[in-house]
Design a protein around this motif. Structure first.
Motif, mmCIF file in Angstrom:
data_model
loop_
_atom_site.group_PDB
_atom_site.id
_atom_site.type_symbol
_atom_site.label_atom_id
_atom_site.label_comp_id
_atom_site.label_asym_id
_atom_site.label_seq_id
_atom_site.Cartn_x
_atom_site.Cartn_y
_atom_site.Cartn_z
ATOM 1 N N TYR A 22 29.878 42.375 -39.250
ATOM 2 C CA TYR A 22 30.753 43.102 -40.117
ATOM 3 C C TYR A 22 31.932 43.985 -39.117
ATOM 4 O O TYR A 22 31.569 44.485 -38.176
ATOM 5 C CB TYR A 22 30.215 44.105 -41.283
ATOM 6 N N HIS A 77 31.197 41.877 -46.158
ATOM 7 C CA HIS A 77 32.912 41.990 -46.347
ATOM 8 C C HIS A 77 33.078 42.616 -47.620
ATOM 9 O O HIS A 77 34.238 43.227 -47.738
ATOM 10 C CB HIS A 77 33.494 40.627 -46.447
ATOM 11 N N HIS A 112 27.589 35.900 -50.263
ATOM 12 C CA HIS A 112 27.745 37.073 -49.725
ATOM 13 C C HIS A 112 26.847 38.294 -50.380
ATOM 14 O O HIS A 112 26.292 39.048 -49.882
ATOM 15 C CB HIS A 112 28.953 37.759 -49.904
ATOM 16 N N SER A 158 28.417 45.081 -50.342
ATOM 17 C CA SER A 158 27.459 44.540 -49.083
ATOM 18 C C SER A 158 27.522 45.473 -47.800
ATOM 19 O O SER A 158 26.995 45.647 -47.099
ATOM 20 C CB SER A 158 28.125 43.164 -48.502
ATOM 21 N N SER A 216 30.005 34.080 -45.905
ATOM 22 C CA SER A 216 30.745 35.024 -45.965
ATOM 23 C C SER A 216 31.915 34.650 -47.193
ATOM 24 O O SER A 216 32.215 33.692 -47.246
ATOM 25 C CB SER A 216 31.773 35.070 -44.691
ATOM 26 N N SER A 217 32.530 35.767 -47.774
ATOM 27 C CA SER A 217 33.577 35.836 -48.687
ATOM 28 C C SER A 217 34.789 36.374 -47.963
ATOM 29 O O SER A 217 35.931 36.455 -48.465
ATOM 30 C CB SER A 217 33.283 36.521 -49.933
ATOM 31 N N LEU A 231 25.779 35.749 -41.204
ATOM 32 C CA LEU A 231 26.105 36.555 -42.537
ATOM 33 C C LEU A 231 27.234 37.436 -42.285
ATOM 34 O O LEU A 231 27.149 38.380 -41.559
ATOM 35 C CB LEU A 231 25.087 36.994 -43.192
ATOM 36 N N GLU A 232 28.334 37.422 -42.985
ATOM 37 C CA GLU A 232 29.257 38.443 -42.745
ATOM 38 C C GLU A 232 29.014 39.377 -43.980
ATOM 39 O O GLU A 232 29.326 38.919 -45.087
ATOM 40 C CB GLU A 232 30.671 37.964 -42.554
#
Length: 455
Positions: free
Chosen positions: A380, A353, A325, A357, A434-435, A350-351
């Motif tokens: 997001y 989170h 992330h 970010s 992503s986390s 890619l998120e």
């Protein structure tokens, strides 16, 4: 020993509670909310609180230790009573140190690669049937828990730079005092805690100062920031072991590395994992493990959960999930998949989170992070911004930060699903980074759904 946990439901806190119960301690705890899997794990161990909520009556004068989780606030009634009684109050890392004073401590720090490097060391030691304790931030195959505390002579810990507790704002890895210290690299993160890069750097300087006299610092010399930091803060009472990317070759998606003339297969891939393997190798050397033994053991290491985890595959497509992330982690993960499978198209989702970010002032740190991707989405959820009480993040600011006008920016998970179902996924690798959880999407079942028909 009689120990009470304030915020026992935390992902790592409840694991420590279970470990101490297994060691024979009398363990109690409390929390104002406990979710799965902590709920079932605590119930099975027989230490699930009878009722949810805080109760100062839980804090008795005969407690040997009160362990305070990050979730607890400064005005917590149990914490206030523990203070009034003069009881020993520890943050999670402070207590880990108390349990490992007589052990040889191997601590893995750095902005990225901590979990994988720690897991690699654990895997090799387990393969050699060595007795050791551990603390790691992910689920690892072959290990029931993420924390183990016994009477073993060695402990291997992932050293987090995030604050220890509401009372102790210093980073967790400042409390572990390693004999063998590893630093994997430095890249600014957690800007809500470390508002400037210089302040963030200072935490690693302090970590180096905490190494026990006669100890060793194993560090990634390919990281210019880290190498410069080490050079400026040389200690005469410890050893230094730099490491870089070892000699290796990639054939048909399989990586073979060579150390001191000895070759071995690496089950994970990418330059970042080659670096992680070298850090783990030098740590294992400190425990008397030979090069041959290390390479034989590391060949069966398949990675920690959500670290380039293979969710689904056939002969035309691989689908991976990764915890990446932060900008440096995203770049490393993208590079790894691109180099391992140069002939395949790369699709990345890619998120954003985390606090960092989702912060428009941090977005420039992502510049170029997705340049090696053929088709990229940055996702997001508006819900994530609301929970963190952050302002809206305009799509044009995201594109500007990443330096990529072709970037697709989405906020709705339905739009993300439609995009994934529409694109050509044949002869491609798909990478979820992503986390978080993409606003509640089940990535495992989604991976099976979008896997194209093999040919």
């Amino acid at each position: 020993m009689k120990v009470h946990f304030i915020s026992i439901g935390g992902s790592v806190m409840h694991q420590l509670a279970i470990a101490l119960k297994k060691k024979g301690y009398q363990v109690t705890g409390s929390d104002d909310e406990i979710f799965e899997p902590a709920l079932s794990n605590l119930r099975e161990a027989g230490i699930l609180p009878i009722e949810i909520g805080w109760n100062s009556e839980y804090i008795s004068p005969d407690l040997d230790a009160v362990i305070l989780g990050m979730h607890a606030r400064a005005d917590n009634p149990e914490l206030l009573r523990a203070k009034n009684l003069g009881l020993p109050i520890y943050s999670f890392p402070e207590y880990i140190y108390q349990e490992s004073v007589q052990k040889k401590r191997i601590i893995v720090g750095g902005s990225h690669g901590k979990t994988t490097t720690t897991s690699m060391i654990m895997h090799v030691l387990k393969e050699q049937q060595m007795a050791f304790d551990y603390l790691v931030g992910a689920k690892l195959a072959g290990f029931e828990q993420s924390v183990q505390i016994t009477n073993a002579p060695v402990i291997v810990c992932e050293g987090d730079e995030y604050p220890a507790s509401v009372l102790e704002k210093r980073p967790k890895f400042h409390f572990l005092f390693p004999h063998v210290a590893i630093l994997t690299g430095i890249a600014w993160d957690h800007i809500n805690v470390f508002p400037t890069f210089d302040f963030y750097l200072e935490q690693f300087v302090i970590f180096i100062q905490k190494i026990e006299p006669g100890g060793i610092l194993i560090y990634n010399e390919t990281d210019a920031v880290l190498a410069g930091l080490v050079e400026k803060h040389i200690r005469s009472d410890i050893q230094y072991q730099p490491y870089g990317i070892p000699k290796h070759e990639i054939n048909n998606g399989t990586t073979t590395l060579e150390i001191n003339g000895v070759k071995g297969i690496l089950g994970v891939f990418g330059n970042h994992n080659l670096l992680n393997a070298m850090a783990a190798y030098y740590a294992c050397l400190q425990l008397g493990i030979s090069t041959e033994t290390f390479l034989k053991a590391i060949a069966s290491f398949t990675g920690a959960a959500k670290r380039l985890e293979l969710l689904a595959k056939n002969n035309v497509t691989n689908i991976y999930r990764d915890f990446a992330h932060a900008p440096s982690k995203v770049k490393a993960t993208v590079e790894a998949v691109r180099l391992q499978f140069p002939e395949r198209k790369l699709i990345a989702i890619l998120e954003l989170h985390t606090y960092s970010s989702l912060n428009v002032n941090f977005m420039n740190e992502y510049k170029g992070a997705l340049d090696e991707v053929d088709e990229a989405v940055v996702f997001y959820a508006k819900h994530a911004l609301e929970i963190k009480k952050m302002p809206d993040l305009p799509a044009d600011k995201v594109k500007e930060g990443f330096g990529n006008d072709e970037l697709i920016v989405l906020n709705d998970k339905t739009d993300l699903l439609n995009w994934l179902r529409k694109i050509n996924r044949a002869n491609a690798n798909i990478l979820f980074m992503s986390s978080g959880n993409y606003d509640g999407l089940n990535i495992n079942s989604l991976a099976e759904e979008i896997l194209p028909t093999s040919s």
